[in-house]
Design an enzyme around this catalytic site. Structure first.
Site, PDB file in Angstrom:
ATOM      1  N   ASP A 220       9.709   0.964   1.032  1.00  0.00           N
ATOM      2  CA  ASP A 220       9.660  -0.206   0.155  1.00  0.00           C
ATOM      3  C   ASP A 220      11.078  -0.664  -0.181  1.00  0.00           C
ATOM      4  O   ASP A 220      12.052   0.022   0.136  1.00  0.00           O
ATOM      5  CB  ASP A 220       8.877   0.143  -1.135  1.00  0.00           C
ATOM      6  CG  ASP A 220       8.225  -1.089  -1.761  1.00  0.00           C
ATOM      7  OD1 ASP A 220       8.480  -2.211  -1.298  1.00  0.00           O
ATOM      8  OD2 ASP A 220       7.456  -0.914  -2.720  1.00  0.00           O
TER       9      ASP A 220
ATOM     10  N   HIS B  53       0.311  -8.029   4.160  1.00  0.00           N
ATOM     11  CA  HIS B  53       0.870  -8.133   2.804  1.00  0.00           C
ATOM     12  C   HIS B  53       2.202  -8.878   2.778  1.00  0.00           C
ATOM     13  O   HIS B  53       2.419  -9.756   1.943  1.00  0.00           O
ATOM     14  CB  HIS B  53       1.014  -6.723   2.219  1.00  0.00           C
ATOM     15  CG  HIS B  53       1.686  -6.661   0.890  1.00  0.00           C
ATOM     16  ND1 HIS B  53       1.208  -7.324  -0.220  1.00  0.00           N
ATOM     17  CD2 HIS B  53       2.811  -6.005   0.481  1.00  0.00           C
ATOM     18  CE1 HIS B  53       2.001  -7.073  -1.250  1.00  0.00           C
ATOM     19  NE2 HIS B  53       2.990  -6.289  -0.851  1.00  0.00           N
TER      20      HIS B  53
HETATM   21 FE1  N7H Z   1       4.464  -5.579  -2.097  1.00  0.00          FE
HETATM   22  N1  N7H Z   1       2.847  -1.671   0.231  1.00  0.00           N
HETATM   23  O1  N7H Z   1       3.026  -0.494   0.217  1.00  0.00           O
HETATM   24  O2  N7H Z   1       2.078  -2.156   1.040  1.00  0.00           O
HETATM   25  N2  N7H Z   1       5.181  -4.484  -0.532  1.00  0.00           N
HETATM   26  N3  N7H Z   1       3.316  -4.004  -2.651  1.00  0.00           N
HETATM   27  N4  N7H Z   1       3.888  -6.615  -3.749  1.00  0.00           N
HETATM   28  N5  N7H Z   1       5.725  -7.096  -1.626  1.00  0.00           N
HETATM   29  C1  N7H Z   1       6.188  -4.872   0.316  1.00  0.00           C
HETATM   30  O3  N7H Z   1       9.669  -5.576   2.199  1.00  0.00           O
HETATM   31  C2  N7H Z   1       3.044  -2.855  -1.937  1.00  0.00           C
HETATM   32  C3  N7H Z   1       3.051  -6.175  -4.736  1.00  0.00           C
HETATM   33  C4  N7H Z   1       5.834  -8.321  -2.264  1.00  0.00           C
HETATM   34  O4  N7H Z   1      10.276 -10.369   1.772  1.00  0.00           O
HETATM   35  C5  N7H Z   1       6.359  -3.873   1.324  1.00  0.00           C
HETATM   36  O5  N7H Z   1      10.265  -4.178   0.625  1.00  0.00           O
HETATM   37  C6  N7H Z   1       2.136  -2.028  -2.712  1.00  0.00           C
HETATM   38  C7  N7H Z   1       2.765  -7.245  -5.674  1.00  0.00           C
HETATM   39  C8  N7H Z   1       6.885  -9.116  -1.671  1.00  0.00           C
HETATM   40  O6  N7H Z   1       9.047  -9.868   3.506  1.00  0.00           O
HETATM   41  C9  N7H Z   1       5.460  -2.874   1.064  1.00  0.00           C
HETATM   42  C10 N7H Z   1       1.896  -2.700  -3.884  1.00  0.00           C
HETATM   43  C11 N7H Z   1       3.462  -8.340  -5.226  1.00  0.00           C
HETATM   44  C12 N7H Z   1       7.401  -8.337  -0.642  1.00  0.00           C
HETATM   45  C13 N7H Z   1       4.681  -3.266  -0.084  1.00  0.00           C
HETATM   46  C14 N7H Z   1       2.613  -3.943  -3.841  1.00  0.00           C
HETATM   47  C15 N7H Z   1       4.178  -7.928  -4.028  1.00  0.00           C
HETATM   48  C16 N7H Z   1       6.667  -7.079  -0.642  1.00  0.00           C
HETATM   49  C17 N7H Z   1       7.330  -3.903   2.482  1.00  0.00           C
HETATM   50  C18 N7H Z   1       1.037  -2.310  -5.049  1.00  0.00           C
HETATM   51  C19 N7H Z   1       3.522  -9.725  -5.790  1.00  0.00           C
HETATM   52  C20 N7H Z   1       8.562  -8.713   0.267  1.00  0.00           C
HETATM   53  C21 N7H Z   1       8.678  -3.424   2.128  1.00  0.00           C
HETATM   54  C22 N7H Z   1       0.634  -1.093  -5.299  1.00  0.00           C
HETATM   55  C23 N7H Z   1       2.527 -10.309  -6.424  1.00  0.00           C
HETATM   56  C24 N7H Z   1       8.082  -9.580   1.410  1.00  0.00           C
HETATM   57  C25 N7H Z   1       9.606  -4.481   1.622  1.00  0.00           C
HETATM   58  C26 N7H Z   1       9.242  -9.975   2.304  1.00  0.00           C
HETATM   59  C27 N7H Z   1       6.905  -6.058   0.246  1.00  0.00           C
HETATM   60  C28 N7H Z   1       3.567  -2.591  -0.633  1.00  0.00           C
HETATM   61  C29 N7H Z   1       2.572  -4.884  -4.835  1.00  0.00           C
HETATM   62  C30 N7H Z   1       5.034  -8.747  -3.309  1.00  0.00           C
HETATM   63  C31 N7H Z   1       5.341  -1.604   1.901  1.00  0.00           C
HETATM   64  C32 N7H Z   1       1.559  -0.678  -2.337  1.00  0.00           C
HETATM   65  C33 N7H Z   1       1.858  -7.128  -6.900  1.00  0.00           C
HETATM   66  C34 N7H Z   1       7.326 -10.503  -2.110  1.00  0.00           C
END
Ligand code: N7H
Length: 434
Positions: free
Chosen positions: A154, A295
């Site tokens: 992440d 996602h």
């Molecule tokens: Fe997310 N996951 O493990 O799947 N997220 N996220 N997220 N997320 C990202 O790029 C995860 C949540 C965004 O710039 C990665 O850093 C999990 C909320 C955004 O390409 C992974 C949860 C919201 C990005 C996860 C969660 C977002 C992002 C890839 C909750 C907004 C960047 C690693 C438990 C409402 C997108 C990374 C970009 C990336 C996960 C929550 C948003 C692995 C498990 C609630 C904007």
């Protein structure tokens, strides 16, 4: 405040004059500045910050309108809007918006120093405040360090702030400071009080992750892919749901097999847009590299919909321990609340309706987003929510990317949260504590 541990301490203010005096005389000087955090040599051993809800500002007699209706209304009023099934799953403290006045964020590389810092803050505030709820976050250990509980690296996709981040990485989204910081160029909201300049709205969410259930779903549902072993097909299925392999490598750049060298290279792991020379004409139907539901594609659509106004700065940290052997055997998360795990989600932005709220509601929870695609993408399988009801995704089966499948239950369950405003240090001293 990138440390190994970060504890979120939610509090209520009992005695406003006394609270203000303590804030001014002994706490403001302990707040860690952005300048300190940006310089490796300026890193403090323990980093401290504080933010206030609308109820907290009112309690302190700060009556200015911050011109953010989402903040003013509070997160419990927003629960259904965010796709939660009301507040049934919420932690009690988040339901009581009148008492939820603020949050102290305390980060360090050891829990011991966080505890010592909290003890000294508690002593300073005395009876002027009471702690409602504490959520200790910590990065996972060993080879999982930096990975969230489903196992994915992440903290990769983060906007660079023009004028601050002087050397953005290749492919990194560059936004004007006002997208994240109030009152800076690029902030689209007019008429806010001057003291809000350089502050930011903090959306906090406690997001419980059902890890054994997520893994069981992958196990049962992953379609066999020609040329891949069963194990590789499962890894691919999970990677396509996120849009990145567990290593952080984007599936857009490594569509069938992981290439961990890309994930590890900050000049390569964001250098993609989903658009390629060979899919320009089929862009709206091509899910061969990355499905539309993924996602990271839902929350930052890149070439699908360049939208710098909707950028957020994510600063969350995992909470809770590792999956126990009993849970692995049962393929179910334990109902024991002490074993709960998830993400203490934190997002900063200058406008909640464009930032966190928009990403969750208009994109992740909207099965028709990304629009203009030949098939409806379905929900974001990680965070998309349908008030606890079933969800669907398309693009899950490479052999027939227009077929859909149903996700019977959520893998991420909202335990609630609150919206806060995180003021600049001068505003804390001269306005909040005045
Ligand atoms: Fe997310 N996951 O493990 O799947 N997220 N996220 N997220 N997320 C990202 O790029 C995860 C949540 C965004 O710039 C990665 O850093 C999990 C909320 C955004 O390409 C992974 C949860 C919201 C990005 C996860 C969660 C977002 C992002 C890839 C909750 C907004 C960047 C690693 C438990 C409402 C997108 C990374 C970009 C990336 C996960 C929550 C948003 C692995 C498990 C609630 C904007």
């Amino acid at each position: 405040m990138r440390k190994k541990h970060e504890t979120f301490v939610f509090f209520t203010i009992n005695d406003s004059p006394k609270f203000k005096t303590t804030l001014k005389t002994s706490v403001v000087s302990q707040i860690t500045s952005a300048a300190q955090l940006l310089q490796p040599s300026g890193q403090s051993f323990v980093a401290v910050n504080v933010a206030f809800s609308q109820s907290g500002l009112s309690k302190l007699g700060v009556t200015d309108d911050l011109k953010d209706a989402t903040f003013t209304g509070g997160q419990s009023a927003d629960a259904t809007n965010l796709g939660d099934p009301g507040t049934v799953n919420w932690v009690g403290a988040f339901k009581d918006r009148k008492s939820m006045h603020g949050v102290l964020l305390v980060a360090s590389d050891t829990q011991k120093s966080i505890d010592a810092q909290m003890q000294s803050l508690r002593t300073a505030f005395g009876s002027s405040m009471s702690i409602l709820y504490t959520l200790p976050g910590r990065i996972r250990s060993g080879r999982y360090a930096g990975h969230e509980h489903f196992g994915f690296l992440d903290g990769i996709g983060q906007p660079a702030i023009s004028g601050w981040d002087i050397s953005p990485r290749r492919g990194q989204q560059v936004v004007t400071p006002g997208i994240i910081l109030a009152g800076e160029p690029g902030d689209t909201v007019r008429g806010r009080p001057l003291w809000t300049k350089d502050g930011s709205f903090l959306a906090f969410r406690q997001l419980k992750q059902l890890v054994p259930e997520f893994e069981a779903f992958i196990d049962v549902k992953a379609p066999a892919v020609d040329g891949l072993t069963a194990h590789e097909s499962k890894d691919l299925f999970a990677a396509r749901m996120v849009g990145r392999w567990k290593s952080g490598t984007p599936v857009d750049l490594a569509p069938l097999r992981d290439n961990p060298a890309i994930g590890a290279d900050s000049n390569r792991n964001n250098d993609f847009t989903f658009l390629h020379g060979d899919n320009a004409l089929t862009f709206n139907s091509d899910q061969s590299r990355c499905p539309f539901h993924a996602h990271i594609r839902k929350t930052r659509p890149r070439a699908d919909l360049p939208s710098p106004l909707n950028a957020i700065m994510r600063c969350g940290i995992p909470y809770g321990g590792e999956v126990t052997s009993g849970e692995t055997r049962a393929k179910t998360s334990s109902p024991d609340i002490r074993l709960e795990r998830g993400l203490a989600f934190v997002a900063y932005q200058s406008n909640l309706a464009n930032g966190f709220q928009f990403l969750q509601k208009a994109w992740a929870n909207n099965p028709n987003f990304i629009t203009n695609k030949t098939v409806a993408p379905g929900f974001d399988p990680i965070i998309g929510a349908n008030h606890g009801g079933q969800r669907f995704i398309s693009g899950w089966d490479l052999k027939n990317t227009s077929s859909t499948t149903t996700l019977q239950s959520d893998f991420v369950v909202s335990r609630g949260g609150e919206y806060f405003f995180s003021p600049s240090i001068s505003a804390l001293r001269d306005v909040i504590a005045a």
